[in-house]
Design an enzyme around this catalytic site. Sequence first.
Site, PDB file in Angstrom:
ATOM      1  N   CYS A   3      41.052 -41.198  35.741  1.00 16.28           N
ATOM      2  CA  CYS A   3      40.944 -42.511  36.387  1.00 16.28           C
ATOM      3  C   CYS A   3      39.504 -42.987  36.247  1.00 16.28           C
ATOM      4  O   CYS A   3      38.753 -42.472  35.411  1.00 16.28           O
ATOM      5  CB  CYS A   3      41.421 -42.468  37.831  1.00 16.28           C
ATOM      6  SG  CYS A   3      40.445 -41.414  38.929  1.00 16.28           S
ATOM      7  N   ASN A   6      37.297 -40.518  39.343  1.00 15.30           N
ATOM      8  CA  ASN A   6      37.670 -39.100  39.508  1.00 15.30           C
ATOM      9  C   ASN A   6      37.421 -38.608  40.925  1.00 15.30           C
ATOM     10  O   ASN A   6      37.055 -37.459  41.157  1.00 15.30           O
ATOM     11  CB  ASN A   6      36.963 -38.186  38.492  1.00 15.30           C
ATOM     12  CG  ASN A   6      37.502 -36.756  38.441  1.00 15.30           C
ATOM     13  OD1 ASN A   6      36.762 -35.807  38.236  1.00 15.30           O
ATOM     14  ND2 ASN A   6      38.787 -36.577  38.649  1.00 15.30           N
ATOM     15  N   CYS A   8      39.589 -40.439  43.618  1.00 18.53           N
ATOM     16  CA  CYS A   8      40.791 -40.849  44.365  1.00 18.53           C
ATOM     17  C   CYS A   8      42.086 -40.477  43.643  1.00 18.53           C
ATOM     18  O   CYS A   8      42.816 -39.599  44.085  1.00 18.53           O
ATOM     19  CB  CYS A   8      40.773 -42.361  44.631  1.00 18.53           C
ATOM     20  SG  CYS A   8      39.427 -42.900  45.703  1.00 18.53           S
ATOM     21  N   ARG A   9      42.378 -41.137  42.525  1.00 16.16           N
ATOM     22  CA  ARG A   9      43.692 -40.972  41.885  1.00 16.16           C
ATOM     23  C   ARG A   9      43.807 -39.713  41.032  1.00 16.16           C
ATOM     24  O   ARG A   9      44.754 -38.929  41.203  1.00 16.16           O
ATOM     25  CB  ARG A   9      44.016 -42.208  41.027  1.00 16.16           C
ATOM     26  CG  ARG A   9      44.251 -43.450  41.840  1.00 16.16           C
ATOM     27  CD  ARG A   9      44.239 -44.689  40.960  1.00 16.16           C
ATOM     28  NE  ARG A   9      42.908 -44.955  40.442  1.00 16.16           N
ATOM     29  CZ  ARG A   9      42.589 -45.924  39.585  1.00 16.16           C
ATOM     30  NH1 ARG A   9      43.543 -46.716  39.144  1.00 16.16           N
ATOM     31  NH2 ARG A   9      41.347 -46.094  39.185  1.00 16.16           N
ATOM     32  N   SER A  10      42.889 -39.510  40.098  1.00 16.46           N
ATOM     33  CA  SER A  10      43.071 -38.372  39.180  1.00 16.46           C
ATOM     34  C   SER A  10      42.961 -37.008  39.870  1.00 16.46           C
ATOM     35  O   SER A  10      43.645 -36.065  39.443  1.00 16.46           O
ATOM     36  CB  SER A  10      42.153 -38.466  37.954  1.00 16.46           C
ATOM     37  OG  SER A  10      40.805 -38.565  38.302  1.00 16.46           O
ATOM     38  N   ASP A 113      44.175 -48.655  42.007  1.00 13.62           N
ATOM     39  CA  ASP A 113      43.019 -48.001  42.620  1.00 13.62           C
ATOM     40  C   ASP A 113      43.073 -48.207  44.147  1.00 13.62           C
ATOM     41  O   ASP A 113      43.028 -49.343  44.614  1.00 13.62           O
ATOM     42  CB  ASP A 113      41.750 -48.632  42.044  1.00 13.62           C
ATOM     43  CG  ASP A 113      40.505 -47.890  42.463  1.00 13.62           C
ATOM     44  OD1 ASP A 113      40.591 -47.062  43.385  1.00 13.62           O
ATOM     45  OD2 ASP A 113      39.455 -48.146  41.867  1.00 13.62           O
TER      46      ASP A 113
HETATM   47  P1  4NP Z   1      39.483 -43.630  41.410  1.00 13.39           P
HETATM   48  O1  4NP Z   1      38.902 -44.674  42.475  1.00 13.39           O
HETATM   49  O2  4NP Z   1      39.249 -44.245  40.031  1.00 13.39           O
HETATM   50  O3  4NP Z   1      40.929 -43.554  41.738  1.00 13.39           O
HETATM   51  O4  4NP Z   1      38.733 -42.347  41.613  1.00 13.39           O
HETATM   52  C1  4NP Z   1      37.555 -45.084  42.420  1.00 13.39           C
HETATM   53  C2  4NP Z   1      36.628 -44.411  43.170  1.00 13.39           C
HETATM   54  C3  4NP Z   1      35.298 -44.806  43.136  1.00 13.39           C
HETATM   55  C4  4NP Z   1      34.925 -45.874  42.346  1.00 13.39           C
HETATM   56  C5  4NP Z   1      35.860 -46.537  41.591  1.00 13.39           C
HETATM   57  C6  4NP Z   1      37.187 -46.148  41.638  1.00 13.39           C
HETATM   58  N1  4NP Z   1      33.564 -46.296  42.318  1.00 13.39           N
HETATM   59  O5  4NP Z   1      33.273 -47.315  41.684  1.00 13.39           O
HETATM   60  O6  4NP Z   1      32.706 -45.615  42.903  1.00 13.39           O
END
Ligand code: 4NP
Length: 144
Positions: A3, A6, A8-10, A113
């Site tokens: 994602c 790295n 939240c989702r992955s 997200d």
């Molecule tokens: P993820 O969510 O892609 O599901 O891990 C996010 C977590 C943090 C950020 C973006 C997306 N960020 O910009 O810090």
Amino acid sequence: MVCLGNICRSPLAEGVMQHLADKHSLDWQIDSAGTGGWHVGEGPDRRSVRAAHNNGIDISRQICRKFSKRDFDEFDLIFVMDKSNYADVLAMAPNQEAAAKVRLLLGDKEVPDPYYDDTQFQPVFEMIEEGCKDIVKQFKSNTN
Ligand code: 4NP
């Protein structure tokens, strides 16, 4: 499992996929990474840790890392959460063979997200679980 952050989702996808692989005795190497490097070295977002825990899965010991070109050599398949991840990962593919390894986890749908919406972590967990179950269905007989 890839994602953006790295965190939240992955990490959820890695945890769910590992859980299912264990359950089905599948000797698969499973990992996750983010296309962005902001959280490298950190654990997953506590809301993802909680969502996983609520569903019987411990992801608290995962450590965030950035997706690397070497992952194309290391892994047979690279599952991404949304179309933006897809474009980012594809842009790093060194050749056609590597590019063919990249797929959306949900086939044609995206895993949104949840970072800015606390209520989305359980729904996102469930979407990811569906995607991972489909992977087991699709690939189990080819490996066992
Ligand atoms: P993820 O969510 O892609 O599901 O891990 C996010 C977590 C943090 C950020 C973006 C997306 N960020 O910009 O810090």
